[in-house]
Design a protein around this motif. Structure first.
Motif, PDB file in Angstrom:
ATOM      1  N   ARG A 167       0.859  -1.189   0.000  1.00 53.36           N
ATOM      2  CA  ARG A 167       0.000   0.000   0.000  1.00 53.36           C
ATOM      3  C   ARG A 167       0.896   1.240   0.000  1.00 53.36           C
ATOM      4  NH1 ARG A 167      -5.160   1.406   0.687  1.00 53.36           N
ATOM      5  NH2 ARG A 167      -5.737   3.232   1.915  1.00 53.36           N
ATOM      6  N   TYR A 168       0.619   2.164  -0.931  1.00 52.79           N
ATOM      7  CA  TYR A 168       1.496   3.312  -1.121  1.00 52.79           C
ATOM      8  C   TYR A 168       0.706   4.621  -1.258  1.00 52.79           C
ATOM      9  CZ  TYR A 168       5.188  -0.048  -2.406  1.00 52.79           C
ATOM     10  OH  TYR A 168       6.101  -1.063  -2.412  1.00 52.79           O
ATOM     11  N   GLU A 169       1.379   5.695  -0.854  1.00 59.93           N
ATOM     12  CA  GLU A 169       0.974   7.025  -1.289  1.00 59.93           C
ATOM     13  C   GLU A 169       1.838   7.333  -2.514  1.00 59.93           C
ATOM     14  OE1 GLU A 169       1.522  11.698  -0.100  1.00 59.93           O
ATOM     15  OE2 GLU A 169       1.401  10.256   1.542  1.00 59.93           O
ATOM     16  N   ASP A 195      -5.340  20.925  -9.196  1.00 60.67           N
ATOM     17  CA  ASP A 195      -6.101  21.764 -10.135  1.00 60.67           C
ATOM     18  C   ASP A 195      -7.522  21.216 -10.181  1.00 60.67           C
ATOM     19  OD1 ASP A 195      -7.264  23.075 -12.259  1.00 60.67           O
ATOM     20  OD2 ASP A 195      -5.525  22.928 -13.571  1.00 60.67           O
ATOM     21  N   SER A 196      -8.431  21.907  -9.516  1.00 60.79           N
ATOM     22  CA  SER A 196      -9.810  21.427  -9.424  1.00 60.79           C
ATOM     23  C   SER A 196     -10.512  21.457 -10.782  1.00 60.79           C
ATOM     24  CB  SER A 196     -10.599  22.260  -8.407  1.00 60.79           C
ATOM     25  OG  SER A 196     -10.562  23.640  -8.751  1.00 60.79           O
ATOM     26  N   ASP A 197     -10.108  22.367 -11.661  1.00 59.90           N
ATOM     27  CA  ASP A 197     -10.745  22.456 -12.981  1.00 59.90           C
ATOM     28  C   ASP A 197     -10.486  21.203 -13.823  1.00 59.90           C
ATOM     29  OD1 ASP A 197     -11.779  24.973 -12.435  1.00 59.90           O
ATOM     30  OD2 ASP A 197     -10.034  26.018 -13.263  1.00 59.90           O
ATOM     31  N   SER A 198      -9.263  20.697 -13.754  1.00 57.26           N
ATOM     32  CA  SER A 198      -8.917  19.512 -14.548  1.00 57.26           C
ATOM     33  C   SER A 198      -9.035  18.224 -13.738  1.00 57.26           C
ATOM     34  CB  SER A 198      -7.485  19.633 -15.084  1.00 57.26           C
ATOM     35  OG  SER A 198      -6.542  19.642 -14.018  1.00 57.26           O
ATOM     36  N   GLY A 199      -9.281  18.366 -12.435  1.00 57.76           N
ATOM     37  CA  GLY A 199      -9.360  17.177 -11.577  1.00 57.76           C
ATOM     38  C   GLY A 199      -7.999  16.637 -11.197  1.00 57.76           C
ATOM     39  N   GLN A 200      -6.992  17.492 -11.306  1.00 59.93           N
ATOM     40  CA  GLN A 200      -5.626  17.068 -10.992  1.00 59.93           C
ATOM     41  C   GLN A 200      -5.374  17.094  -9.492  1.00 59.93           C
ATOM     42  OE1 GLN A 200      -2.221  18.259 -13.537  1.00 59.93           O
ATOM     43  NE2 GLN A 200      -1.442  19.325 -11.737  1.00 59.93           N
ATOM     44  N   VAL A 201      -4.739  16.024  -8.985  1.00 61.12           N
ATOM     45  CA  VAL A 201      -4.367  15.939  -7.572  1.00 61.12           C
ATOM     46  C   VAL A 201      -2.858  15.761  -7.465  1.00 61.12           C
ATOM     47  CG1 VAL A 201      -6.607  15.006  -6.857  1.00 61.12           C
ATOM     48  CG2 VAL A 201      -4.785  13.431  -7.558  1.00 61.12           C
ATOM     49  N   THR A 202      -2.324  15.981  -6.276  1.00 58.78           N
ATOM     50  CA  THR A 202      -0.874  15.888  -6.089  1.00 58.78           C
ATOM     51  C   THR A 202      -0.428  14.498  -5.624  1.00 58.78           C
ATOM     52  OG1 THR A 202      -1.066  16.711  -3.816  1.00 58.78           O
ATOM     53  CG2 THR A 202      -0.678  18.342  -5.562  1.00 58.78           C
ATOM     54  N   HIS A 203      -1.367  13.730  -5.097  1.00 53.35           N
ATOM     55  CA  HIS A 203      -1.007  12.382  -4.635  1.00 53.35           C
ATOM     56  C   HIS A 203      -2.257  11.508  -4.564  1.00 53.35           C
ATOM     57  CE1 HIS A 203      -2.642  13.134  -0.555  1.00 53.35           C
ATOM     58  NE2 HIS A 203      -2.231  14.371  -0.781  1.00 53.35           N
ATOM     59  N   VAL A 204      -2.049  10.213  -4.562  1.00 53.11           N
ATOM     60  CA  VAL A 204      -3.146   9.261  -4.431  1.00 53.11           C
ATOM     61  C   VAL A 204      -2.637   8.051  -3.650  1.00 53.11           C
ATOM     62  CG1 VAL A 204      -2.590   8.142  -6.641  1.00 53.11           C
ATOM     63  CG2 VAL A 204      -4.887   7.913  -5.692  1.00 53.11           C
ATOM     64  N   THR A 205      -3.501   7.490  -2.804  1.00 48.83           N
ATOM     65  CA  THR A 205      -3.140   6.310  -2.016  1.00 48.83           C
ATOM     66  C   THR A 205      -3.810   5.081  -2.619  1.00 48.83           C
ATOM     67  OG1 THR A 205      -2.904   7.626   0.002  1.00 48.83           O
ATOM     68  CG2 THR A 205      -3.218   5.243   0.272  1.00 48.83           C
ATOM     69  N   ALA A 206      -3.030   4.018  -2.791  1.00 48.57           N
ATOM     70  CA  ALA A 206      -3.572   2.822  -3.464  1.00 48.57           C
ATOM     71  C   ALA A 206      -2.838   1.565  -3.021  1.00 48.57           C
ATOM     72  CB  ALA A 206      -3.451   2.981  -4.972  1.00 48.57           C
ATOM     73  N   ILE A 224       5.514   6.122  -1.618  1.00 47.37           N
ATOM     74  CA  ILE A 224       5.801   6.177  -0.189  1.00 47.37           C
ATOM     75  C   ILE A 224       5.005   5.072   0.504  1.00 47.37           C
ATOM     76  CG2 ILE A 224       5.777   7.606   1.887  1.00 47.37           C
ATOM     77  CD1 ILE A 224       5.708  10.047  -0.094  1.00 47.37           C
ATOM     78  N   LYS A 225       5.708   4.112   1.137  1.00 47.81           N
ATOM     79  CA  LYS A 225       5.051   2.983   1.776  1.00 47.81           C
ATOM     80  C   LYS A 225       4.180   3.439   2.932  1.00 47.81           C
ATOM     81  CE  LYS A 225       5.215  -1.696   1.739  1.00 47.81           C
ATOM     82  NZ  LYS A 225       3.993  -1.968   2.477  1.00 47.81           N
TER      83      LYS A 225
END
Length: 226
Positions: A167-169, A195-206, A224-225
């Motif tokens: 599991r990572y960020e 960027d909320s207009d394009s739906g861009q985020v800086t990170h995602v956890t999965a 990042i673990k």
């Protein structure tokens, strides 16, 4: 064989062996032990085989270094099948394949505004058609031996070979672009700024599981673990 016995009064009787002392009983016991042992061995072998098949094993890389200019090329004819790091060495332009799984802008320097990256790592399969547009010179170099990494450039990365399952960020370090997994569990636009207009985020956890492929169009991401 039953044994005849005579008691003190002269009476004759037959002494029968207990069932557990009979020869055929022990033959059956030996056969039963053998059958159970064989079944257990088969189960262990199956479990071992299943465990082995569940683990991604690196396949020998048959790639061979080549430099190509602008044009359309057939894998298996113009370039050997294999896993490559594709790098623009002169000029900038599009690097695509016919199936649409590769569609990036390559250049000698990273350009976030244009979505341009300097390299892309990918498997090129026999029979596939690739296209270079507007790039004067592009190097195709075989990838190094697979090892677990947490900092990745643009490309397709295999969980179990390039990435340790877990599991990572996943964080954008340079550039912006699409971040997806082969099974669709992850499908984000990632960048160093939200960027909320394009739906861009800086990170995602999965959760990244063995056998998945992580695809990224960003110049650099970091895992990042958790």
């Amino acid at each position: 064989m039953a044994k005849k016995m005579v008691d003190k009064d002269g009476n004759t009787y037959v002494q029968v062996k207990p069932w557990y002392k009979r020869w055929w009983v022990w033959v059956l016991v030996v056969i039963l032990i053998f059958v159970i042992g064989s079944a257990a061995g088969s189960d262990d072998s199956s479990s071992s085989s299943s465990s082995s098949s569940a683990t991604s094993k690196p396949v020998k890389n048959t790639a061979k270094e080549v430099t190509l200019g602008a044009g359309t090329y057939k894998v298996g004819q113009d370039i050997k099948p294999g896993r490559y790091v594709v790098t623009a060495t002169n000029g900038s332009g599009n690097f695509t394949n016919k199936s649409g799984s590769i569609n990036v802008i390559l250049g000698t320097s990273e350009d976030d505004d244009a979505g341009q990256i300097t390299s892309y790592t990918a498997d090129l399969h026999k029979g596939e058609t690739i296209k270079l547009e507007g790039i004067q010179s592009t190097d195709f170099k075989p990838t190094p031996k697979p090892k677990y990494q947490t900092t990745l450039s643009a490309g397709s990365w295999k969980v179990g070979q390039d990435i340790k399952p877990g599991r990572y960020e996943i964080k954008a370090m340079q550039g912006s672009g699409n971040l997806t997994t082969s099974d669709g569990d992850v499908n984000e636009i990632l960048g160093t700024e939200s960027d909320s207009d394009s739906g861009q985020v800086t990170h995602v956890t999965a959760n990244l599981s063995n056998g998945q492929t992580l695809n990224t169009d960003l110049q650099q991401i970091k895992l990042i673990k958790k």
